[in-house]
Design an enzyme around this catalytic site. Sequence first.
Site, PDB file in Angstrom:
ATOM      1  N   GLU A  80       0.687  -1.118   0.048  1.00  0.00           N
ATOM      2  CA  GLU A  80      -0.093  -0.056  -0.013  1.00  0.00           C
ATOM      3  C   GLU A  80       0.820   1.253  -0.199  1.00  0.00           C
ATOM      4  O   GLU A  80       1.902   1.271   0.421  1.00  0.00           O
ATOM      5  CB  GLU A  80      -0.945   0.304   1.422  1.00  0.00           C
ATOM      6  CG  GLU A  80      -1.917  -1.293   1.514  1.00  0.00           C
ATOM      7  CD  GLU A  80      -3.027  -1.046   0.227  1.00  0.00           C
ATOM      8  OE1 GLU A  80      -3.345   0.090  -0.253  1.00  0.00           O
ATOM      9  OE2 GLU A  80      -3.547  -2.074   0.076  1.00  0.00           O
ATOM     10  N   CYS A  98       0.282  -9.672 -13.772  1.00  0.00           N
ATOM     11  CA  CYS A  98       0.265 -10.842 -14.012  1.00  0.00           C
ATOM     12  C   CYS A  98      -0.182 -11.069 -15.396  1.00  0.00           C
ATOM     13  O   CYS A  98      -1.484 -10.858 -15.739  1.00  0.00           O
ATOM     14  CB  CYS A  98      -0.111 -12.014 -13.195  1.00  0.00           C
ATOM     15  SG  CYS A  98      -0.192 -13.750 -13.582  1.00  0.00           S
ATOM     16  N   CYS A 105      -3.338 -22.915 -24.290  1.00  0.00           N
ATOM     17  CA  CYS A 105      -1.964 -23.582 -23.946  1.00  0.00           C
ATOM     18  C   CYS A 105      -1.735 -24.884 -24.344  1.00  0.00           C
ATOM     19  O   CYS A 105      -2.808 -25.692 -24.214  1.00  0.00           O
ATOM     20  CB  CYS A 105      -1.697 -23.617 -22.320  1.00  0.00           C
ATOM     21  SG  CYS A 105       0.092 -23.989 -21.994  1.00  0.00           S
ATOM     22  N   CYS A 109      -1.198 -29.249 -18.645  1.00  0.00           N
ATOM     23  CA  CYS A 109      -1.003 -29.596 -17.343  1.00  0.00           C
ATOM     24  C   CYS A 109      -2.306 -30.125 -16.704  1.00  0.00           C
ATOM     25  O   CYS A 109      -3.385 -29.460 -16.947  1.00  0.00           O
ATOM     26  CB  CYS A 109      -0.458 -28.384 -16.344  1.00  0.00           C
ATOM     27  SG  CYS A 109       1.164 -28.077 -17.000  1.00  0.00           S
ATOM     28  N   CYS A 112      -3.991 -27.669 -14.268  1.00  0.00           N
ATOM     29  CA  CYS A 112      -4.512 -26.246 -14.821  1.00  0.00           C
ATOM     30  C   CYS A 112      -6.093 -26.161 -15.701  1.00  0.00           C
ATOM     31  O   CYS A 112      -6.014 -26.831 -16.604  1.00  0.00           O
ATOM     32  CB  CYS A 112      -3.329 -25.699 -15.792  1.00  0.00           C
ATOM     33  SG  CYS A 112      -3.475 -24.133 -16.314  1.00  0.00           S
ATOM     34  N   CYS A 329      -5.228 -18.979 -12.910  1.00  0.00           N
ATOM     35  CA  CYS A 329      -5.351 -18.790 -14.245  1.00  0.00           C
ATOM     36  C   CYS A 329      -6.470 -19.546 -15.002  1.00  0.00           C
ATOM     37  O   CYS A 329      -6.582 -20.729 -14.859  1.00  0.00           O
ATOM     38  CB  CYS A 329      -3.995 -18.826 -14.852  1.00  0.00           C
ATOM     39  SG  CYS A 329      -3.409 -20.348 -15.238  1.00  0.00           S
TER      40      CYS A 329
END
Length: 345
Positions: A80, A98, A105, A109, A112, A329
């Site tokens: 902050e 990010c 993708c 995986c 994921c 994600c």
Amino acid sequence: MFPPKFRAKQIYNWIYQHHVDSFEEMENLPKKLRNELDRNFSIAPMKIVERQESSDGSVKYLFQLHDGHTVESVLLKMKEAVYDEKGELLHHAKFTVCVSTQVGCKVGCSFCLTAKGGFIRNLTAAEIVGQILEIKKENEIASNRRVNVVYMGMGEPLDNLENLAKAIRILANENGLSISPKRQTVSTSGISSKIVKLGEMELGVQLAISLHAVDDDLREKLIPMNKAYNIASIIDAVKRFPVNTRKRVMFEYLVIKNVNDDIASAKKLVKLLNGIKAKVNLIYFNPYPGTDFERPDPDTMKKFQSYLLDKGVLCTIRESKGLDISAACGQLREKELKAKEEVKS
Ligand code: SAH
Ligand code: SF4
């Protein structure tokens, strides 16, 4: 004939310092050049279509690209702003963005969500940079305030190496956002040959390895690509990677309950990292509907961390920033895709 070189600097300045939305606003450019730019290029290659704020202040964005596909980015507030008793600013707030590098993708995986929809396409350098630019604009983060960047959103950055390198250089440019490569971290699932290539490019970026397992058998189950690029090959590539003398290679270890959370794994991890200036980041597995994997107990996480610390390995537990907005994600995009399917049916 090409316009003189200094025009490029002016354009950079308008886009990255003044955050303009159109070429028309670039007052110090000749009208003819403005029109030409307008006919051939676009400034904002994407738009924010959804925004979710978490109780810890992190914000998740869903971007729509020109062809309708969507990718996610997250703005994390690391510190902050600090003011003194008179209200004078002592320290600015610190942010990390990010960003995604691909739509979907290829790596696949098993834990994921991004992987579930398969691979659609690479992001262009403009689309990678655009995520940071739009987020800075939206949050009114002053143009000269630098943010850290982690390539840890959707996609495998090293599978899109050319555009990634271009984005790293554009972000680092002093006439633009001036985000030094030292403050940009590439996270990879471990394409060893590309790690070596990235190192040879001497961009000066930081490296994060998504290790997640210490035996090839288990790692293969989690990350199928481990068959082609096993743990030994990744460690070898990391050892060849040029690391800034004051920095460390980050090893991400996604902790999944009863899968890789035992002390025997921690022990092997210490051995594996021997001789590497490493830092381990333990990540809580973030469950989503349809997965069999579970989030580990905080107690187990702490024991795992303590073991590493006792052996002299630097280790942090990633705070569950943004957990209440389903931070892992792919989850916001998944919601959007589901909503679209429901509208269709
Ligand atoms: N493809 C690159 C970068 C994007 S993935 C890589 O794999 O490193 C970024 C991070 O998100 C990875 O470390 C991955 O382990 C993590 N991740 C993926 N699914 C997750 C989940 N369900 N919970 C928590 N972290 C997850
Ligand atoms: Fe791709 Fe990274 Fe997800 Fe694996 S964890 S499927 S490499 S985005």
